[in-house]
Each structure stands twice: as C-alpha cells, then as structure tokens.
Design an enzyme around this catalytic site. Structure first.
Site, PDB file in Angstrom:
ATOM      1  N   GLN A  74       0.827  -1.214   0.000  1.00 48.71           N
ATOM      2  CA  GLN A  74       0.000   0.000   0.000  1.00 48.71           C
ATOM      3  C   GLN A  74       0.860   1.263   0.000  1.00 48.71           C
ATOM      4  OE1 GLN A  74      -3.166   0.738  -0.392  1.00 48.71           O
ATOM      5  NE2 GLN A  74      -3.877  -1.357  -0.589  1.00 48.71           N
ATOM      6  N   SER A  75       1.956   1.247  -0.728  1.00 50.23           N
ATOM      7  CA  SER A  75       2.871   2.390  -0.754  1.00 50.23           C
ATOM      8  C   SER A  75       2.237   3.630  -1.407  1.00 50.23           C
ATOM      9  CB  SER A  75       4.124   1.991  -1.536  1.00 50.23           C
ATOM     10  OG  SER A  75       4.890   3.133  -1.844  1.00 50.23           O
ATOM     11  N   ASN A  76       2.205   4.729  -0.665  1.00 48.45           N
ATOM     12  CA  ASN A  76       1.769   6.008  -1.248  1.00 48.45           C
ATOM     13  C   ASN A  76       2.807   6.514  -2.236  1.00 48.45           C
ATOM     14  OD1 ASN A  76      -0.636   6.444   0.452  1.00 48.45           O
ATOM     15  ND2 ASN A  76       0.861   6.541   2.113  1.00 48.45           N
TER      16      ASN A  76
END
Ligand SMILES: Cc1ncc(COP(=O)(O)O)c(C=O)c1O
Length: 334
Positions: A74-76
C-alpha cells in the site's frame, strides 16, 4: 541553494496552512495548525510529490523514459510515482513487497493498489522479505536490454536528492509563518524512510529561529531511525552547501507510536484518525499520519507541548490507505 538541482515542478503554489481551532479548543491548547501537504495536485496528493520534483527532475535530465519505484503493497510513494510518470509522459514499473502481514481484500486490492492500476503502472508483488532494490536493478538491466532508459527511485524517495523537496518546504513554512505573523515553535510529522524529516532539518538549518522538528517513527525503533535521519539530513545539507554541519541535537525521533510495527494499527492511531476527522474534518491515514497525530495528542496530554506554543502538524497524505484499512474503522471496531 536549491536552484542548481534540476526540478520538475509538480506543485502549484504553496500548500495551505490552516488553524485547527476546534481541536485546539478541545485539548485546551497548544494552538494547533496543519500544513496540508495532502492537498498537492497530482494523483490523489501527498508529500512524496515534493521529493519527486527533484528525483524526476534528475531522471529527465538523464533522459530516462521509465520510472521504477519500490515499496510496501500500500505504498503512497509508489502510487504517486506512477501518477507523476503519467504526467511526465514516462512509463512506470512498481515493485511491491508483502512486508505488512495483511491479506484481506481491501488491503490487497483497494486504496493505493487500485490507483496504481488506474495510473497504468506495471505492478509486480513480492514476498515480505524480498530485496526490492536488487530486483529493481535486475529489472532495469532487462529494460536497458530492450532499449529503454530506466531510472530507479530510491526507497520512499528518501535520498539526499529527494529530501531537497522538503528543504524547499522548510523555506515555504518559514515564509508562511512570517506572512501569518505566527511563529511555529514545533513542526510535527511522521518518519518512515526519513527523507521528509531530513529535508526539513536541512532546510531549517539556514533559517534563524526555526521550529523544533519532532517526528514519530512508523517504521523502525528510534535507535535505528535517528542516526539514519541525521545522516540523510547531513547528506541533504551537503547537496545544498558543502561545509555546513547539521547539529545531531536537532534530530528528534520518537518511536512511542510504532506499536507492533510498520503498517500495523494501534488503538492510539485509531483514536487519532477518528478525532481529526470528527473535530476538523481532517483525514489522516492509518500507517503514517495517524500514528504521528497519535504521538502529538499523547505529548499534548502529557504536557510535552505547552499550551502557549504554536504547533504545526505536517499532513503528508496517505488518504487511500483508509480504504485499504477499512475494517479498522468500521462500526464493529469502534
Ligand atoms: C503519507 C505519508 N506520510 C509520511 C511518510 C513518511 O515520509 P518519509 O518516508 O520521508 O519519512 C510517507 C512515506 O511513505 C507517506 O506515504
């Protein structure tokens, strides 16, 4: 000091600084303000765009045609790299690891994962302990063999070059503070891969009467994260003006909000996310800003931030994470 580094402008003007009057009132001080780096202009917004201005500026200068970004599922940062690639007319490949032990459908498919797909990035998912940088280098070799020109973005955008984006933000904060005639005594933020804090420290180094910067680590214990941040801040300073020395005493990293680890929710984070939403309509995220805000609340309640001080919270974005962690905030877990 920043002008000699190529920069691809991705932000339109300064991000707003807003007073959090209801929350300040509720807590009985200090005067809380928020800098809305979540309201940046591309791809759902977030702090990483400031780092990407310099990183993609360098990629462009080298004639790159493909960005390679790394991160957790879930890397921004990966999501915003994909978005910036779209705007810069480049391809983007994302290498993600399952370092957070969550396998529910929201975590796997919603939030940033959904957006990565919409931005047309090629997404590859690996095991939690995968060496993503080694995999990225191998992939870059393959791409070069096909005649492409890849540029690998460092983990979290946190190289000295990326951190220049937050040195620039420090100047912006100082300017806004003067315009508002409001001295900020503290700036409070999350520390993940350290580049945001490092950049701010490098930028504030040149500004008299700068705020004290306090970061809450969401990735590693302070014993690891503080020296890493100090090193990166020094490297950033070296890019700006060689010969300057950053004082290690200016590096404050607090790991009291880390809980069981990166990406793993805590009760304090849930309370912080709910309180910010219900008093200020400010949307935090479960992985970074929620934990940092929890630290801020804790330190206000225990008197570390005094009622007569002005505290600026840096909202760094991450809103898509709320949808990935939906079940943490549904009625059953309230
Ligand atoms: C929303 C958000 N806030 C804060 C951070 C932490 O920034 P840094 O990695 O520079 O410490 C990140 C990094 O991924 C992020 O995505």
């Amino acid at each position: 000091l920043l002008a000699r580094h190529p920069r691809l402008p991705l932000l339109v003007g300064d991000t707003p600084v807003q007073a959090m009057l209801r929350l300040s009132d509720r807590l009985g001080g200090p005067c809380l303000y928020v800098k809305r780096d979540d309201l940046t202009d591309i791809g759902g917004g977030g702090s990483k765009l400031r780092k990407l201005e310099y990183l993609v500026g360098a990629a462009h200068a080298q004639g790159a045609d493909t960005l390679i970004a790394l991160g957790a599922l879930q890397s921004n940062h990966a999501r915003l790299s994909a978005a910036v690639a779209v705007r810069a007319g480049m391809a983007c490949e994302i290498l993600l690891s399952r370092r957070v032990p969550r396998t529910d459908e929201d975590y796997e498919q919603n939030g940033n994962m959904l957006l990565d797909g919409l931005f047309g990035a090629r997404v590859q998912v690996y095991a939690g302990d995968a060496d993503l940088m080694a995999l990225a280098k191998a992939r870059a070799d393959v791409l070069r063999g096909e005649g492409r020109r890849p540029y690998i973005i460092p983990f979290g955008g946190s190289s000295a070059l990326g951190s220049l984006g937050y040195a620039r933000a420090a100047d912006e904060i100082a300017r806004q503070s003067a315009q508002m005639d409001t001295p900020f005594h503290h700036v409070v933020l999350a520390n993940g891969s350290a580049g945001t804090q490092a950049g701010l420290l490098a930028g504030f180094h040149f500004i008299g009467d700068a705020p004290k910067v306090t970061a809450y680590s969401v990735l590693a214990p302070a014993a690891t994260q503080a020296p890493l941040t100090a090193q990166l801040a020094q490297a950033t300073l070296d890019l700006m003006q060689p010969g300057q020395t950053l004082s290690p005493a200016s590096v404050h990293v607090d790991d009291s909000q880390l809980g069981p680890g990166y990406g793993l929710p805590t009760e304090a984070m849930r309370e912080a996310v709910r309180l910010a939403a219900s008093t200020e309509a400010l949307l935090l995220d479960p992985v970074y800003t929620g934990k940092a805000f929890a630290g801020l609340l804790h330190d206000i309640r225990t008197g570390r931030f005094r009622a007569d001080e002005n505290v600026l919270f840096l909202a760094t974005g991450g809103l898509p994470g709320l949808f990935a962690y939906r079940r943490e905030f549904t009625a059953a877990s309230a």
